[in-house]
Design a protein around this motif. Structure first.
Motif, mmCIF file in Angstrom:
data_model
loop_
_atom_site.group_PDB
_atom_site.id
_atom_site.type_symbol
_atom_site.label_atom_id
_atom_site.label_comp_id
_atom_site.label_asym_id
_atom_site.label_seq_id
_atom_site.Cartn_x
_atom_site.Cartn_y
_atom_site.Cartn_z
ATOM 1 N N GLY A 1 1.322 -0.745 0.058
ATOM 2 C CA GLY A 1 -0.179 -0.050 0.189
ATOM 3 C C GLY A 1 0.616 1.038 0.393
ATOM 4 O O GLY A 1 2.052 1.608 -0.883
ATOM 5 N N HIS A 2 0.441 2.909 0.814
ATOM 6 C CA HIS A 2 1.201 3.975 0.655
ATOM 7 C C HIS A 2 1.573 3.767 2.220
ATOM 8 O O HIS A 2 0.498 4.257 3.061
ATOM 9 C CB HIS A 2 0.682 3.876 0.224
ATOM 10 N N PRO A 3 2.780 3.259 2.440
ATOM 11 C CA PRO A 3 3.676 3.591 3.770
ATOM 12 C C PRO A 3 2.892 5.202 4.272
ATOM 13 O O PRO A 3 3.006 4.493 5.752
ATOM 14 C CB PRO A 3 4.841 3.079 4.079
ATOM 15 N N LEU A 4 3.625 5.837 3.892
ATOM 16 C CA LEU A 4 3.845 7.176 4.163
ATOM 17 C C LEU A 4 2.292 7.385 4.876
ATOM 18 O O LEU A 4 2.109 8.334 5.469
ATOM 19 C CB LEU A 4 4.100 8.195 2.432
ATOM 20 N N ALA A 5 1.191 7.496 3.656
ATOM 21 C CA ALA A 5 0.202 7.693 3.943
ATOM 22 C C ALA A 5 -0.787 6.499 4.714
ATOM 23 O O ALA A 5 -1.715 7.286 6.183
ATOM 24 C CB ALA A 5 -0.613 7.121 2.457
ATOM 25 N N GLU A 6 -0.096 5.623 5.348
ATOM 26 C CA GLU A 6 -0.335 4.838 6.086
ATOM 27 C C GLU A 6 -0.110 5.066 7.672
ATOM 28 O O GLU A 6 -1.212 4.781 8.880
ATOM 29 C CB GLU A 6 -0.358 3.220 6.005
ATOM 30 N N GLU A 7 0.833 5.469 7.470
ATOM 31 C CA GLU A 7 1.635 5.842 9.345
ATOM 32 C C GLU A 7 1.446 7.635 9.136
ATOM 33 O O GLU A 7 1.622 7.897 10.433
ATOM 34 C CB GLU A 7 3.538 5.948 9.508
ATOM 35 N N HIS B 1 3.626 7.623 -4.043
ATOM 36 C CA HIS B 1 4.270 7.457 -5.256
ATOM 37 C C HIS B 1 5.117 8.231 -5.600
ATOM 38 O O HIS B 1 6.265 7.772 -6.289
ATOM 39 C CB HIS B 1 3.257 7.515 -6.028
ATOM 40 N N LEU B 2 5.308 9.448 -4.931
ATOM 41 C CA LEU B 2 6.398 10.425 -5.555
ATOM 42 C C LEU B 2 7.445 9.722 -4.471
ATOM 43 O O LEU B 2 9.458 9.443 -5.212
ATOM 44 C CB LEU B 2 6.447 11.459 -5.122
ATOM 45 N N VAL B 3 7.826 9.379 -3.668
ATOM 46 C CA VAL B 3 8.778 8.954 -2.581
ATOM 47 C C VAL B 3 9.082 7.542 -3.350
ATOM 48 O O VAL B 3 10.848 6.969 -3.680
ATOM 49 C CB VAL B 3 8.647 8.326 -1.179
ATOM 50 N N MET B 4 8.659 6.520 -3.873
ATOM 51 C CA MET B 4 9.071 5.248 -4.148
ATOM 52 C C MET B 4 9.761 4.985 -5.988
ATOM 53 O O MET B 4 10.606 4.825 -5.738
ATOM 54 C CB MET B 4 7.919 4.459 -5.490
ATOM 55 N N TYR C 1 6.577 18.374 4.918
ATOM 56 C CA TYR C 1 6.184 18.137 3.591
ATOM 57 C C TYR C 1 7.245 17.288 3.032
ATOM 58 O O TYR C 1 7.809 16.134 3.888
ATOM 59 C CB TYR C 1 5.954 19.558 3.183
ATOM 60 N N LEU C 2 6.895 17.265 2.085
ATOM 61 C CA LEU C 2 7.710 15.846 1.429
ATOM 62 C C LEU C 2 9.025 17.105 0.453
ATOM 63 O O LEU C 2 8.553 17.745 -0.472
ATOM 64 C CB LEU C 2 6.990 14.908 -0.039
ATOM 65 N N GLU C 3 9.929 16.364 0.757
ATOM 66 C CA GLU C 3 11.603 17.160 0.352
ATOM 67 C C GLU C 3 12.134 15.963 -1.016
ATOM 68 O O GLU C 3 12.332 15.216 -0.461
ATOM 69 C CB GLU C 3 12.075 18.278 0.970
ATOM 70 N N LEU C 4 12.394 16.754 -2.073
ATOM 71 C CA LEU C 4 12.815 15.245 -3.195
ATOM 72 C C LEU C 4 13.654 16.209 -3.701
ATOM 73 O O LEU C 4 14.137 17.523 -3.724
ATOM 74 C CB LEU C 4 11.671 15.303 -4.254
ATOM 75 N N SER C 5 15.611 15.712 -3.843
ATOM 76 C CA SER C 5 16.296 17.055 -4.276
ATOM 77 C C SER C 5 17.787 16.002 -4.862
ATOM 78 O O SER C 5 18.024 14.736 -4.880
ATOM 79 C CB SER C 5 17.122 17.366 -2.637
ATOM 80 N N PHE C 6 18.250 16.539 -5.950
ATOM 81 C CA PHE C 6 19.742 16.017 -6.564
ATOM 82 C C PHE C 6 20.111 17.229 -6.779
ATOM 83 O O PHE C 6 20.775 18.385 -7.686
ATOM 84 C CB PHE C 6 19.341 15.254 -7.939
ATOM 85 N N GLY C 7 21.497 16.960 -6.090
ATOM 86 C CA GLY C 7 22.418 18.034 -5.511
ATOM 87 C C GLY C 7 21.810 19.316 -4.719
ATOM 88 O O GLY C 7 20.973 19.072 -3.841
ATOM 89 N N ASP C 8 22.491 19.877 -5.890
ATOM 90 C CA ASP C 8 21.268 21.831 -5.376
ATOM 91 C C ASP C 8 20.198 21.542 -5.877
ATOM 92 O O ASP C 8 19.435 23.128 -5.498
ATOM 93 C CB ASP C 8 22.037 22.643 -6.042
ATOM 94 N N HIS C 9 19.387 20.843 -6.681
ATOM 95 C CA HIS C 9 17.550 20.887 -6.883
ATOM 96 C C HIS C 9 17.010 20.455 -6.400
ATOM 97 O O HIS C 9 17.102 19.263 -5.808
ATOM 98 C CB HIS C 9 18.672 20.488 -8.789
ATOM 99 N N HIS C 10 16.061 21.436 -5.627
ATOM 100 C CA HIS C 10 14.905 20.839 -4.775
ATOM 101 C C HIS C 10 13.665 21.115 -4.745
ATOM 102 O O HIS C 10 13.398 21.942 -5.641
ATOM 103 C CB HIS C 10 15.286 21.721 -2.820
ATOM 104 N N PRO D 1 3.370 19.515 -0.859
ATOM 105 C CA PRO D 1 2.577 19.338 0.358
ATOM 106 C C PRO D 1 2.490 17.847 0.841
ATOM 107 O O PRO D 1 2.155 17.112 0.094
ATOM 108 C CB PRO D 1 1.448 19.818 0.345
ATOM 109 N N ALA D 2 2.450 17.835 2.184
ATOM 110 C CA ALA D 2 2.185 15.815 2.312
ATOM 111 C C ALA D 2 1.117 15.697 1.719
ATOM 112 O O ALA D 2 0.737 14.211 1.434
ATOM 113 C CB ALA D 2 1.830 16.110 4.139
ATOM 114 N N ASP D 3 -0.082 16.504 1.555
ATOM 115 C CA ASP D 3 -1.784 15.823 0.895
ATOM 116 C C ASP D 3 -1.434 16.366 -0.267
ATOM 117 O O ASP D 3 -2.439 16.106 -0.982
ATOM 118 C CB ASP D 3 -2.529 16.634 2.415
ATOM 119 N N VAL D 4 -0.355 16.160 -1.412
ATOM 120 C CA VAL D 4 -0.386 16.505 -2.776
ATOM 121 C C VAL D 4 -1.265 15.985 -3.472
ATOM 122 O O VAL D 4 -1.229 14.400 -3.304
ATOM 123 C CB VAL D 4 1.163 16.497 -3.027
#
Length: 516
Positions: free
Chosen positions: A431-437, A447-450, A464-473, A477-480
């Motif tokens: 399922g969705h561990p982030l949503a379940e916990e 889905h973004l995290v996976m 909130y959910l933060e994704l980054s690669f190098g200096d790019h962030h 929102p958590a409920d996106v």
């Protein structure tokens, strides 16, 4: 350092520092074998969905392409560390072939030893480190290099360390780096002195007659932990590094690298390593030790993540208690004795215990119980102590004892395959561990995290959910709620177009072995 012990103890009882004691960071690295449903080693290529192992933040391989390594990043406390490993495993499972599984034990299944050792010894496409891998296999043998486990990186809260230096040790040490070196090395020594207890509680690589390892004459299988024994995941007897003093430890290890005894600092397989931003130990010492790397833990097949929260909580409690106690004056002799005690526990039948163990263990338990009271330890540490106490009273409740109970026809194949198959199903239906916990996180965030893990993007999920690669962030929102007409993976590749080059990183500087 011992002269300031009473002042240290008083400082840690103050609310300002006491609250920081229980804010340590864990970063867990887990090794596991890709197998097929019949127990043979998987010969499928490294999952194509995953970006380059050379640059991937979370996923890579070890001695062969078959041996996966999951690399957790620093997390505050055991719960977040274990949850991160669960997420990494879920992403990895979704990348496997339908007939592939992840083996839940430190020692590979018997069919691997019977049929696949030669293949595994020559099958690694991490060619930028191939010379080093070939060297290790030639020196130690493929069987020893295939012993999987869990490496636990642990650091105290940086604010706690800095405040202790300023309030207690400023007059004794000329710099914060010097204090950190001595402080962390003391904890490394404390762990080494009591490694036998951790081997008793958490050892779980009971090699059997059907899986022949090079056990000393007179040793009957199963043993409690091949990995933690003197013939397990360790350096040669003549190439041991002392822990009697920090200066001797650094001098000896540096000398062994300089004279070619070790190919690099990474070849030191000691039970606990002194770590910082580099593997180069003199550099670490110059900058100040940042964390300890514990390398003694077998995979726990009864814990979804390979290690349980209770195990991590007990380790942290043990380290915190070690801060407040003094080391024996005859430290060199005690360390030598501790090494013998650990090996005795490691090569013993997991349903037995040495005659001396109860007295030593119960004395420690009494001191830890008093520490919990004196320093207002949160409830989770009390619960960890209760788990330990039950296992001390009954060896069959230890991880090694429970694993040994699953032996059938001198094999763990059926037991391991059942766990592997169950987990494969569970993770794909997770399922969705982030949503379940946490109700705040939407399915889109999951889905973004996976997809981020597959692509090697750094992720954090807090407010909130933060994704980054190098200096790019990129922040979400958590409920996106997002539409992914071409999937979350494609969505992120469009958001981070620079990661396309990441899939070709294996082709860069392929002629140079990367030992850092």
């Amino acid at each position: 350092m011992a002269d300031n012990l009473s002042e240290l103890q008083a400082a840690l009882r103050k609310p300002e520092l006491n609250s920081l004691m229980y804010s340590g960071l864990f970063a867990i690295r887990m090794e596991t074998h890709r197998i097929l449903t019949d127990g043979r080693a998987s010969r499928y290529p490294y999952p194509a969905k995953l970006s380059s192992r050379r640059t991937h933040l979370y996923l890579t391989t070890d001695i062969s392409d078959n041996m996966m390594e999951l690399k957790g990043t620093p997390q505050k406390g055991s719960a977040d560390s274990v949850r991160q490993l669960d997420l990494l495993q879920q992403a990895l499972y979704s990348s496997l072939q339908p007939e592939e599984r992840l083996w839940p034990l430190s020692l590979p299944p018997k069919p691997v030893y019977d049929h696949d050792l030669e293949f595994l010894a020559h099958h690694s496409t991490r060619y930028w480190i191939s010379n080093y891998n070939t060297y290790l296999i030639k020196k130690y043998g493929i069987k020893r290099q295939l012993i999987a486990g869990v490496r636990v990186n642990y650091s105290l809260d940086t604010g706690l360390v800095e405040k202790l230096y300023q309030q207690v040790y400023r007059q004794e040490y000329a710099s914060l780096a010097e204090f950190k070196n001595q402080f962390y090395f003391k904890l490394a020594q404390f762990f080494y002195l009591h490694r036998w207890l951790f081997t008793y509680l958490y050892g779980a690589s009971p090699t059997t007659v059907s899986v022949k390892h090079d056990l000393p004459d007179g040793i009957e299988s199963p043993v409690r932990s091949l990995r933690s024994s003197d013939v397990g995941y360790t350096n040669r007897p003549s190439e041991q590094v002392p822990y009697d003093t920090l200066e001797h430890h650094v001098q000896r290890l540096t000398q062994m690298v300089d004279d070619g005894t070790f190919a690099s600092f990474k070849e030191f397989f000691g039970p606990v390593r002194l770590r910082g931003d580099s593997h180069n130990l003199p550099t670490v010492i110059k900058q100040g030790i940042k964390f300890l790397e514990f390398r003694t833990f077998d995979l726990d097949p009864f814990a979804l993540s390979g290690i349980s929260e209770d195990t991590l909580n007990f380790l942290e409690l043990f380290m915190l208690y070690g801060m407040t106690t003094s080391l024996p004056a005859n430290i060199g002799e005690e360390l030598a004795e501790a090494k013998k005690l650990n090996n005795e526990v490691a090569i013993q039948n997991p349903l037995e215990e040495p005659e001396w163990l109860q007295e030593r263990a119960q004395q420690l338990m009494a001191q830890l119980t008093q520490f919990v009271t004196d320093y207002s330890a949160p409830r989770k540490y009390q619960q960890a102590l209760q788990f330990v106490q039950r296992r001390l009273e009954d060896p069959s409740l230890t991880i090694g004892g429970q694993v040994a109970d699953k032996l059938a026809d001198d094999s763990l194949l059926s037991f391991g395959l059942k766990i592997a198959n169950d987990r494969y199903t569970d993770f794909l239906q997770f399922g969705h561990p982030l949503a379940e916990e946490d109700e705040r996180f939407s399915p889109s965030a999951h889905h973004l995290v996976m997809a981020a893990i597959e692509l090697g993007l750094r992720f954090s999920a807090d407010q909130y959910l933060e994704l980054s690669f190098g200096d790019h962030h990129e922040n979400f929102p958590a409920d996106v709620e997002l539409e992914f007409p071409h999937g979350a993976r494609q969505y992120l590749m469009e958001k981070f177009p620079e990661i396309k080059d990441n899939f070709h990183a294996d082709e860069i500087d392929s002629s140079v072995d990367d030992l850092e």
